[in-house]
Structure formats: structure tokens, C-alpha cells
Design an enzyme around this catalytic site. Structure first.
Site, PDB file in Angstrom:
ATOM      1  N   ASP A  56     -18.689  -4.675  15.052  1.00  0.00           N
ATOM      2  CA  ASP A  56     -17.377  -4.481  15.679  1.00  0.00           C
ATOM      3  C   ASP A  56     -16.285  -4.165  14.662  1.00  0.00           C
ATOM      4  O   ASP A  56     -15.182  -3.762  15.052  1.00  0.00           O
ATOM      5  CB  ASP A  56     -16.962  -5.744  16.457  1.00  0.00           C
ATOM      6  CG  ASP A  56     -17.936  -6.100  17.565  1.00  0.00           C
ATOM      7  OD1 ASP A  56     -18.370  -5.179  18.274  1.00  0.00           O
ATOM      8  OD2 ASP A  56     -18.273  -7.289  17.703  1.00  0.00           O
ATOM      9  N   CYS A 104       6.893   3.543  -3.938  1.00  0.00           N
ATOM     10  CA  CYS A 104       5.866   3.816  -4.945  1.00  0.00           C
ATOM     11  C   CYS A 104       4.708   4.583  -4.313  1.00  0.00           C
ATOM     12  O   CYS A 104       4.174   5.534  -4.906  1.00  0.00           O
ATOM     13  CB  CYS A 104       5.352   2.513  -5.560  1.00  0.00           C
ATOM     14  SG  CYS A 104       6.585   1.575  -6.474  1.00  0.00           S
ATOM     15  N   CYS A 164       6.607  -1.194  -4.003  1.00  0.00           N
ATOM     16  CA  CYS A 164       7.188  -1.039  -2.666  1.00  0.00           C
ATOM     17  C   CYS A 164       6.673   0.242  -2.038  1.00  0.00           C
ATOM     18  O   CYS A 164       5.912   0.997  -2.654  1.00  0.00           O
ATOM     19  CB  CYS A 164       8.721  -1.040  -2.717  1.00  0.00           C
ATOM     20  SG  CYS A 164       9.406   0.445  -3.473  1.00  0.00           S
ATOM     21  N   ASP A 196     -16.072  -6.669  23.288  1.00  0.00           N
ATOM     22  CA  ASP A 196     -17.485  -6.701  22.925  1.00  0.00           C
ATOM     23  C   ASP A 196     -18.181  -7.686  23.872  1.00  0.00           C
ATOM     24  O   ASP A 196     -17.538  -8.546  24.473  1.00  0.00           O
ATOM     25  CB  ASP A 196     -17.609  -7.160  21.471  1.00  0.00           C
ATOM     26  CG  ASP A 196     -19.046  -7.419  21.066  1.00  0.00           C
ATOM     27  OD1 ASP A 196     -19.888  -6.551  21.326  1.00  0.00           O
ATOM     28  OD2 ASP A 196     -19.314  -8.495  20.508  1.00  0.00           O
TER      29      ASP A 196
END
Length: 663
Positions: free
Chosen positions: A636, A18, A15, A427
Site C-alpha cells: 500500500d 534554496c 528554506c 485496502d
């Protein structure tokens, strides 16, 4: 001070707490300047002084905290080792979930049926409770063992994570029920199904989580796959194939037609058309000659070249793109920092609340069982199943509606953030345009060539012998028109300048205007007469090819990457949504402005390299704007990862699709 930043794959996290534990213990090391652990991607990014610390020191500190660092074994690299570890974790979580279902499902059905008096008197006999015990025990200590281990790790590091809640809530129900089995005089109602169902449901979330995490590294692996593993170099006058890791600056590298260029350098012999779409995003190959630069990962065309290596290893352009994507994927969104702060106090507050509820009910009512049941209720309701399963279920309606319309959201964060965007960066190639060269103009010159079809048939017949993308565009255009092409004879290619062949009874050449001016003065006069036309076409971002027939000019053919039919409508819709629209492209400024004008975009940033695209997105974000990036190419990927929401075109490259949050 020599600063170095490394990315370490981490195993054993359960989790967000941690991740915070690892950040805390690694941050205590002298020489560590910054540490950021991403729970979702299971990566730790550590910036440290390599004069005071080594990679092994950092890995040892992570291990002491109770977590693992994925390291390569003999014959494998770190990416393969990381994928193997993820695959093993997926198998482990899946196996434990299946075992949990096998035992928890019959236990739940029998227990609920007994509580609702759907079974006979036999269900209230003592042996039935022992059956429940037998069904619950494998779930508690096999399927749920990870929560005990994770909870103990967390407590050893002086914190409490979600595993502590799961272990506490399920253990109270399980061990209380077990106590009643050995002391039936205190009660007969057991709660084995509570512990088993809690653990199995949460294990379902863990299994789905592990499968999602298993996909997070695939974008990086695809980028790394662009690099060839070996290179052909000339040493002591002999061609030798060596591993990329043994390459040195100054090596003379040989690249044959169709091969990938291994590292960055400068051509010293030969010429060719190089496909650099992985870097620039542009579909048209770039003609290269001695003195021109080449980049690792690009594909050599039909020419044989030699170049001198100038950048190797982590200094190459592709390596920098990989690091940019890793850094952006490993960074935390602002909302994640808030979630981490909440998680740090969430579990202790819940445990304290459960203890308070237990004492209150026991003191007021004087009965242990009701107090215990209410304490378990607090712990269970606060368990991660509510956070890990209820929320994804709630957003299914939104993502499902998107899927119906061809929009795929990879995660709920992308769905949420997309509604708050201020600016969209687009783009050009493959996003606003089709992304492939297409014949646009056919301008025959009489009396040599009578009509456009004749001109295209001449040019396409010659190009049948060529592998050049522009030549393929001519052949495809002719096929689409149903023109009959003649097989070329005596085909010749003039390294990035043009091609020539006998077509029927005529000798036909197709090539650049400058090639004809320099090498074929017999048609120089005709070219001078069309020079203004050629300049105007080139200003529109079109590639102009001259076609000659028997030393006379036959006409002009232009090729370009045309705008998609629905791009104009899409840009208008974005504007109606009060979003600022910017074009961000690696193409030249003339072509970029032409496409922007057609699409209705006012703001253009052209000739932008991959790392500059990412920086452009970051600059927009630093002004307080939420930025969305739309792209389709490998170049990209850094910008898609940097953006608040990265949106990839489904027909684009795998790397762009893997990096983006929306497809």
C-alpha cells in the site's frame, strides 16, 4: 534520446528558496528535461538525457550553487551515506541550539530585568553592556553562523531567502548595539538580547525541522531492507554466494526454507508456499510450483526451490515500488507551488519595506535610533520564527485532540487536507479485515467425526508438525477452545498440497480438496457429495481444507481473513460524511466482493498490484477529487504516498506507517 530519472539527496538547504535556486541552476544544464527539488525530504528528482549529461555533471552544478550532494563513501551505499549526513546535521543543529540557550537565556533575563527596573543602579553601568556583548557574540557568530552562510549563498545565486532576513534583522540589532559600546555618547540602550533571542528561537525551529527530516527517508530504507544483500546462485555446477549487484538475468538461484527471494524469476525446480504479503498484502501464502513466478523480497516457506532470474536490479517489482514511493514523497503538493511563488518575492518585499520604514522615520523624525528600531521590527517580525514556530503552535490543539482519540497526524498538511477529502480508498487485508488467517467453519462428517471440536482436534494435532500459516491457524483455534492436542508421529508434508501424520491410533490427513481427489480416491465419493458445499464456501473467499481419518472423510475446515468488528460502523460513518468509499485490494474478486458486501461498500477494485494501486489513486485525483488512501501493508506504500492524505493502520507494517501522513 535516452531519458533517465535520478533522485539525489541534497544537503545545505535552509528554506524553500534554496530548493528553487537548485531547480533554476540545474534546469539551465543542456539535457535536463525536468527538475524538482523537495525541501522537506531534501531530495532532487532530475530527468535528463544521459547521452548529453552524466550524474557527475548534475552533482557539480549543485555544488557550484553552494549546496552539497550526498554521495556514498567506500564500503557504504547511498542510503547509509544519506542517513549519516542527516544524523550529523541533527547533532550540529542541536549543539548550536544548546549553546544559544546557554548564552541567550541569561542575557534575556538580565536585559529584561534591567528594562523593568528590577535590578539596582549597578545594572546601568558600562561594564554590564560589555557583559551583554560577551553573551550575545557566541550566539551571533556560532549559533547564527548558518544564516550568514545561507544568506550569502542565496545572494550569490541572485535571490534572497529567509536566511537573509534573519542575518539582516539580528545583525542590525547586534552591530548597532556594538557601535554604542565604542561610542557611548550616542546612546546607552543596547539591543543585544534582541539579536540573541531571535537567533536562538529560529535555531529551535531548525533543530526540530532537522529531526523531522531525519525520519523522512526511513520508509525507503525499510523497503530496501527487504532485499537480501546476497544470493546463492549455481554457476558452473557449483553453488556460489554472490552480491546482489553481480546478479544477471538467467542466473539459477537457490532459495532455502525461510530465506528471502532476492530477485524476480520463475521456479524451475521444487515447490513451496511463498509469503508474498509484502507485494499483495494478503496474509495467506501462495503455493508455488515449477513454472510459477516469484518476486524479490518475498519469503520462502518450508520448501527448497530453484528459480531462473528474469528481472534483476532496478527492474524488479520491489525496486519499482521503491521508486514509486520516492517519486510520490518527492513531489510537491499544489499548495507548495503557491508557497514557492510567494517565497520568491517575499524576502525582497520585506527588505524593501524595512528600508522604506527606516527612511520615512529618519526623514520625518530626524532621529536615527527610532528609525533603526522600527526597521529592525519589520525585519524581525517577518523572520521565519513567525512562520516556523507560530503555525505549529496553533495546530497543536488539533493534533492533540486527534492523539487523544488514537489518531496521529504527522504534519499539519495532512490535518488540513483531510477536511477536504472527496473519496476514501480502503485496502482490504489488515484494514477492513483482521489481516491473519482464522478458522471460520468446522463441518464434521458423521459417523467418522462426531462434533466440531473433535474435527478441529484431529486437524490441529496433525498441523502441530507444520510451519504453514494455515496449519498455525488451526493450532491456535484449538488452543483458544482449550482442546487437548496429540503429538503427531511420522509427520509428512506434501509440498503445498497437504500434510499427514499418525494421531494416536488414527492416520490423519489435512489438505486441499483437489489433493484428495487426485491422490486419495478412497474418499472421492464423500468429496463428490460435499462438492456444492465446498464450491459455495470457496465463493465466499474461504480456504477449504479436507480432514480424513483412516481413509474416511472426517469433515471440512475453512480458514479466512474475517472482517474487523468495527469495519461496518467505520464505513457507515464515512458515508454519513458524504465521502465516496472504494475498496482497493490485491486479493481475488470473489473474496473482495464478499468482504465489500459485509462492510457495505459498493465500489470494488480487486487483483490490483502495488503500482496499479498508486495509479488508481492518481486517476481519482485527475478527475479533480481529493483522495484519501487507507492501508497497512508494504504493497500500500506507493498509494499512501500518492494520495492527498495517506492513512495507515497502526498495527500495519513500518513502511506503511512511515509513508502515510496519518496513523
Amino acid at each position: 534520446m535516452n531519458s533517465e530519472t535520478i533522485s539525489l539527496p541534497i544537503s545545505g538547504m535552509t528554506c524553500a528558496n534554496c530548493a528553487m535556486n537548485i531547480e533554476r541552476v540545474v534546469g539551465k544544464l543542456k539535457g535536463v528535461q525536468a527538475v524538482n527539488v523537495n525541501f522537506a525530504s531534501e531530495q532532487a528528482s532530475v530527468t535528463y538525457d544521459n547521452g548529453k549529461l552524466t550524474l557527475n555533471d548534475i552533482a557539480d552544478q549543485v555544488t557550484k550553487a553552494g549546496f552539497g550532494v550526498v554521495t556514498p563513501q567506500d564500503g557504504t551505499d547511498v542510503e547509509d551515506a544519506e542517513q549519516a549526513a542527516r544524523d550529523a546535521e541533527i547533532r550540529n543543529q542541536t549543539r548550536k541550539f544548546i549553546i544559544g540557550v546557554m548564552f541567550a537565556l541569561p542575557l534575556f533575563v538580565l536585559s529584561m530585568a534591567r528594562d523593568f527596573s528590577l535590578l539596582g543602579d549597578w545594572s546601568h553601568q558600562v561594564w554590564v553592556n560589555w557583559l551583554f556583548f560577551a553573551l550575545a557574540t557566541p550566539v551571533q557568530f556560532y549559533t547564527g553562523w548558518d544564516y550568514y552562510v545561507g544568506g550569502l549563498k542565496s545572494l550569490r545565486n541572485r535571490s534572497a531567502n529567509m536566511d537573509v532576513l534573519v542575518a539582516l534583522g539580528s545583525s542590525v540589532a547586534y552591530f548597532y548595539s556594538t557601535f554604542l559600546l565604542v561610542a557611548p555618547s550616542l546612546g546607552s540602550h543596547v539591543y543585544f538580547e534582541t539579536s540573541a533571542v531571535i537567533i536562538t528561537l529560529i535555531k529551535l525551529g531548525k533543530m526540530l525541522e532537522s529531526r523531522t527530516k531525519g525520519k523522512t527517508g526511513s520508509a525507503i530504507r525499510k523497503l530496501i531492507g527487504l532485499r537480501p544483500k546476497t544470493a546463492t546462485v549455481i554457476r558452473e555446477g557449483t553453488e556460489t554466494e554472490i552480491s546482489l549487484t553481480r546478479m544477471q538475468v538467467g542466473d539459477v538461484v537457490v532459495v532455502r526454507p525461510g530465506e528471502s527471494i532476492p530477485v524476480d524469476g520463475e521456479i524451475i525446480q521444487g515447490s513451496s508456499a511463498i509469503d508474498e504479503s509484502m507485494l499483495s498484502g494478503e496474509p495467506l501464502p501462495v503455493d508455488k510450483k515449477p513454472g510459477d513466478p516469484v518476486v524479490g523480497g518475498a519469503i520462502n516457506g518450508q520448501g527448497y526451490i530453484k528459480f531462473k532470474a528474469q528481472k534483476v536490479g532496478k527492474d524488479t517489482a520491489l525496486a519499482q515500488i521503491i521508486r514509486l514511493v520516492q517519486a510520490a514523497q518527492g513531489s510537491k503538493a499544489p499548495i507548495q507551488a503557491l508557497a514557492d511563488r510567494v517565497a520568491a518575492i517575499f524576502v525582497p518585499v520585506i527588505i524593501a519595506s524595512a528600508g522604506f520604514v527606516f527612511l520615512l522615520w529618519w526623514l520625518v523624525g530626524g532621529d536615527f535610533v527610532p528609525a533603526m528600531i522600527r526597521m529592525v521590527a519589520v525585519l524581525v517580525i517577518a523572520c521565519p520564527c513567525a512562520l516556523g514556530l507560530a503555525t505549529p503552535t496553533a495546530i497543536m490543539a488539533g493534533t492533540g485532540k486527534g492523539a487523544e482519540n488514537g489518531i496521529l497526524f504527522k504534519n499539519s498538511e495532512a490535518l488540513e487536507t483531510a477536511s477536504a477529502l472527496d473519496i476514501v480508498l480502503l485496502d482490504k487485508t489488515g484494514t477492513l479485515t483482521l489481516g491473519k488467517p482464522t478458522v471460520v467453519d468446522l463441518l464434521p462428517v458423521g459417523p467418522v467425526c462426531a462434533n466440531p471440536d473433535e474435527l478441529l482436534a484431529l486437524g490441529a494435532s496433525v498441523e502441530k508438525g507444520s510451519e504453514h500459516p494455515l496449519g498455525k491457524a488451526l493450532v491456535k483455534a484449538a488452543e483458544n477452545r482449550g482442546l487437548e492436542l496429540i503429538e503427531p508421529l511420522d509427520f509428512k508434508s506434501f509440498g503445498g498440497h497437504g500434510v499427514a501424520a499418525s494421531v494416536g491410533k488414527a492416520y490423519v490427513r489435512v489438505g486441499k480438496p483437489n489433493w484428495f481427489k487426485e491422490s486419495h480416491p478412497e474418499i472421492a465419493t464423500a468429496l463428490d457429495e460435499t462438492s456444492n458445499t465446498i464450491l459455495n464456501l470457496q465463493a465466499e473467499g474461504k480456504t477449504v481444507m479436507v480432514v480424513s481419518k483412516d481413509d474416511a472423510m472426517a469433515g471440512l475446515i475453512t480458514v479466512s481473513d474475517p472482517i474487523k468488528p468495527d469495519s461496518v460502523e467505520a464505513v457507515q460513518e464515512l458515508r454519513r460524511m458524504k465521502l465516496e468509499v472504494v475498496m482497493l485490494t490485491g486479493d481475488n474478486i470473489h473474496t473482495a466482493k464478499t468482504i465489500a458486501r459485509e462492510a457495505g461498500i459498493d465500489h470494488v477494485q480487486a487483483e490490483v498490484r502495488p503500482e496499479e494501486k498508486s495509479a488508481a489513486v492518481e486517476k481519482v485525483q485527475q478527475k479533480g477529487n481529493k483522495a484519501g488512501m487507507v492501508g497497512d501493508g508494504i504493497n500500500d506504500a506507493p498509494a499512501l504516498a500518492q494520495a492527498d492524505v495517506g492513512m495507515a493502520i497502526g498495527s500495519g507494517t513500518d513502511v506503511a506507517i512511515e509513508t502515510a501522513g496519518v496513523i
